[in-house]
Design a protein around this motif. Sequence first.
Motif, PDB file in Angstrom:
ATOM      1  N   VAL A  77       0.835  -1.200   0.000  1.00  0.00           N
ATOM      2  CA  VAL A  77       0.000   0.000   0.000  1.00  0.00           C
ATOM      3  C   VAL A  77       0.869   1.250   0.000  1.00  0.00           C
ATOM      4  CG1 VAL A  77      -1.666   1.359   1.338  1.00  0.00           C
ATOM      5  CG2 VAL A  77      -1.952  -1.120   1.125  1.00  0.00           C
ATOM      6  N   PHE A  78       1.923   1.234   0.822  1.00  0.00           N
ATOM      7  CA  PHE A  78       2.811   2.396   0.896  1.00  0.00           C
ATOM      8  C   PHE A  78       3.460   2.677  -0.456  1.00  0.00           C
ATOM      9  CE2 PHE A  78       7.227   3.852   1.265  1.00  0.00           C
ATOM     10  CZ  PHE A  78       7.022   5.097   1.840  1.00  0.00           C
ATOM     11  N   TRP A  79       4.009   1.650  -1.089  1.00  0.00           N
ATOM     12  CA  TRP A  79       4.686   1.850  -2.363  1.00  0.00           C
ATOM     13  C   TRP A  79       3.707   2.310  -3.445  1.00  0.00           C
ATOM     14  CZ3 TRP A  79       9.464   2.651  -1.842  1.00  0.00           C
ATOM     15  CH2 TRP A  79      10.268   1.893  -0.966  1.00  0.00           C
ATOM     16  N   LEU A  80       2.495   1.729  -3.457  1.00  0.00           N
ATOM     17  CA  LEU A  80       1.504   2.118  -4.453  1.00  0.00           C
ATOM     18  C   LEU A  80       1.080   3.576  -4.266  1.00  0.00           C
ATOM     19  CD1 LEU A  80      -0.763  -1.076  -4.598  1.00  0.00           C
ATOM     20  CD2 LEU A  80       0.747  -0.210  -6.397  1.00  0.00           C
ATOM     21  N   CYS A  81       0.863   3.957  -3.008  1.00  0.00           N
ATOM     22  CA  CYS A  81       0.458   5.341  -2.745  1.00  0.00           C
ATOM     23  C   CYS A  81       1.593   6.312  -3.039  1.00  0.00           C
ATOM     24  CB  CYS A  81      -0.012   5.476  -1.299  1.00  0.00           C
ATOM     25  SG  CYS A  81      -1.569   4.620  -0.972  1.00  0.00           S
ATOM     26  N   SER A  82       2.820   5.927  -2.739  1.00  0.00           N
ATOM     27  CA  SER A  82       3.967   6.773  -3.057  1.00  0.00           C
ATOM     28  C   SER A  82       4.089   6.979  -4.558  1.00  0.00           C
ATOM     29  CB  SER A  82       5.257   6.150  -2.507  1.00  0.00           C
ATOM     30  OG  SER A  82       5.215   6.039  -1.101  1.00  0.00           O
ATOM     31  N   VAL A 139      -5.525   7.582   0.980  1.00  0.00           N
ATOM     32  CA  VAL A 139      -5.534   6.112   1.000  1.00  0.00           C
ATOM     33  C   VAL A 139      -4.332   5.585   1.782  1.00  0.00           C
ATOM     34  CG1 VAL A 139      -5.293   4.041  -0.427  1.00  0.00           C
ATOM     35  CG2 VAL A 139      -6.839   5.861  -1.140  1.00  0.00           C
ATOM     36  N   GLY A 140      -3.183   6.199   1.568  1.00  0.00           N
ATOM     37  CA  GLY A 140      -1.978   5.748   2.269  1.00  0.00           C
ATOM     38  C   GLY A 140      -2.088   5.896   3.770  1.00  0.00           C
ATOM     39  N   VAL A 141      -2.596   7.036   4.230  1.00  0.00           N
ATOM     40  CA  VAL A 141      -2.738   7.266   5.670  1.00  0.00           C
ATOM     41  C   VAL A 141      -3.776   6.326   6.270  1.00  0.00           C
ATOM     42  CG1 VAL A 141      -3.452   8.947   7.411  1.00  0.00           C
ATOM     43  CG2 VAL A 141      -1.998   9.656   5.522  1.00  0.00           C
ATOM     44  N   ARG A 142      -4.822   6.031   5.494  1.00  0.00           N
ATOM     45  CA  ARG A 142      -5.891   5.179   6.021  1.00  0.00           C
ATOM     46  C   ARG A 142      -5.505   3.714   6.061  1.00  0.00           C
ATOM     47  NH1 ARG A 142      -8.522   2.075   7.906  1.00  0.00           N
ATOM     48  NH2 ARG A 142     -10.810   1.837   8.034  1.00  0.00           N
ATOM     49  N   TYR A 143      -4.794   3.234   5.064  1.00  0.00           N
ATOM     50  CA  TYR A 143      -4.571   1.796   4.951  1.00  0.00           C
ATOM     51  C   TYR A 143      -3.115   1.356   5.103  1.00  0.00           C
ATOM     52  CZ  TYR A 143      -9.358   1.662   3.260  1.00  0.00           C
ATOM     53  OH  TYR A 143     -10.720   1.787   3.159  1.00  0.00           O
ATOM     54  N   ASN A 144      -2.210   2.306   5.201  1.00  0.00           N
ATOM     55  CA  ASN A 144      -0.799   1.937   5.357  1.00  0.00           C
ATOM     56  C   ASN A 144      -0.582   1.203   6.665  1.00  0.00           C
ATOM     57  OD1 ASN A 144       1.931   1.795   4.798  1.00  0.00           O
ATOM     58  ND2 ASN A 144       2.380   3.748   5.784  1.00  0.00           N
ATOM     59  N   GLU A 145       0.215   0.148   6.635  1.00  0.00           N
ATOM     60  CA  GLU A 145       0.504  -0.607   7.854  1.00  0.00           C
ATOM     61  C   GLU A 145       1.287   0.237   8.828  1.00  0.00           C
ATOM     62  OE1 GLU A 145       2.580  -4.122   6.878  1.00  0.00           O
ATOM     63  OE2 GLU A 145       0.976  -4.978   5.650  1.00  0.00           O
ATOM     64  N   GLU A 146       1.023   0.054  10.122  1.00  0.00           N
ATOM     65  CA  GLU A 146       1.748   0.790  11.168  1.00  0.00           C
ATOM     66  C   GLU A 146       3.179   0.309  11.258  1.00  0.00           C
ATOM     67  OE1 GLU A 146       0.858   3.181  13.123  1.00  0.00           O
ATOM     68  OE2 GLU A 146      -1.259   3.346  12.614  1.00  0.00           O
ATOM     69  N   GLU A 147       4.066   1.244  11.575  1.00  0.00           N
ATOM     70  CA  GLU A 147       5.451   0.865  11.837  1.00  0.00           C
ATOM     71  C   GLU A 147       5.558   0.194  13.201  1.00  0.00           C
ATOM     72  OE1 GLU A 147       7.984   4.204  11.601  1.00  0.00           O
ATOM     73  OE2 GLU A 147       7.494   4.669   9.553  1.00  0.00           O
TER      74      GLU A 147
END
Length: 294
Positions: A132-137, A284-292
């Motif tokens: 998700v992070f890479w796609l949103c980036s 989308v990134g903030v909503r679905y990105n996995e937590e660190e």
Amino acid sequence: MSHSTVETQDQAERFSGILLMFGSAAAFSTIGLFTRLTSLPLPDVVFIRGLFGAVAIWVVARVFTQQRVTDPVNFRWPALAVAALFTIGMTSLVAAYRVGSVVNVSVVYATVPIMVGIIQVLVLRRRMPSAVFWLCSAGVVVGVAIMSGAGLTGGDVLGMSLALLMTLCVAGVILVSRHNRDTPMLAASGLACLLSSAITAPFVADWTFPPGEFVICALFGIVTLGLGRVFLVLGSSRVPSRDAALIDVLDAPLTPVWTWVFLGLVPSLYGVLGGLVVIAAVLVGVRYNEEETT
């Protein structure tokens, strides 16, 4: 303290961090407007901006955090690293907007999330960011690229190179602030403003600044540094670095809004469509990105 209480506190901290990062993006997005509003030479702009930015940051630090400039903790390596990164980054991006177009410089700056992810994996040896992070980036970069549909101007190669330097600096600030949450960074940010003024002082051609231009440059420092950089430092210590990096690039679609409202520069169709893509990718990134995990 129960697990549910801790989780609630973590959620509240993350929410406040997200709001601060949105504030940072909004304040920082005015850099293109202020750069266009003043006709003073670049050294004059950076000098005045730095002085008023330092005052604004230190007032905030004193009033809201009780920090003093002379506190020993302000001279630990994380704080000094943030000061150095801010000094280099602030100067390079103002220069980038002077020599290149606002939109095309923003294309490079939009890669902040990708830079953060790469540094975390290759340098800090963190786990690979989620898909998700890479796609949103990638969506952010594509969106800003759409905004620059008009192509490159003559000064954009240099401008985009300077913007790349700023991008690396902002990625470094986000990561250092996140992984050194016990070290106050606001005073260091104020120090960075003074350093930028000190560096450009020898190049100031005429110290009799026109009053109108002086006020614009002072507001430039108060808004983009006193508000924007304060929000960035406070916000990036409360949310995962990847979320902070994604939200930070919202200044790209917001920048044309300010120049439209105050200068009458109507965004192109490319600008509107690209801006919508950037905003959607960030949300989308903030909503679905996995937590660190840190």
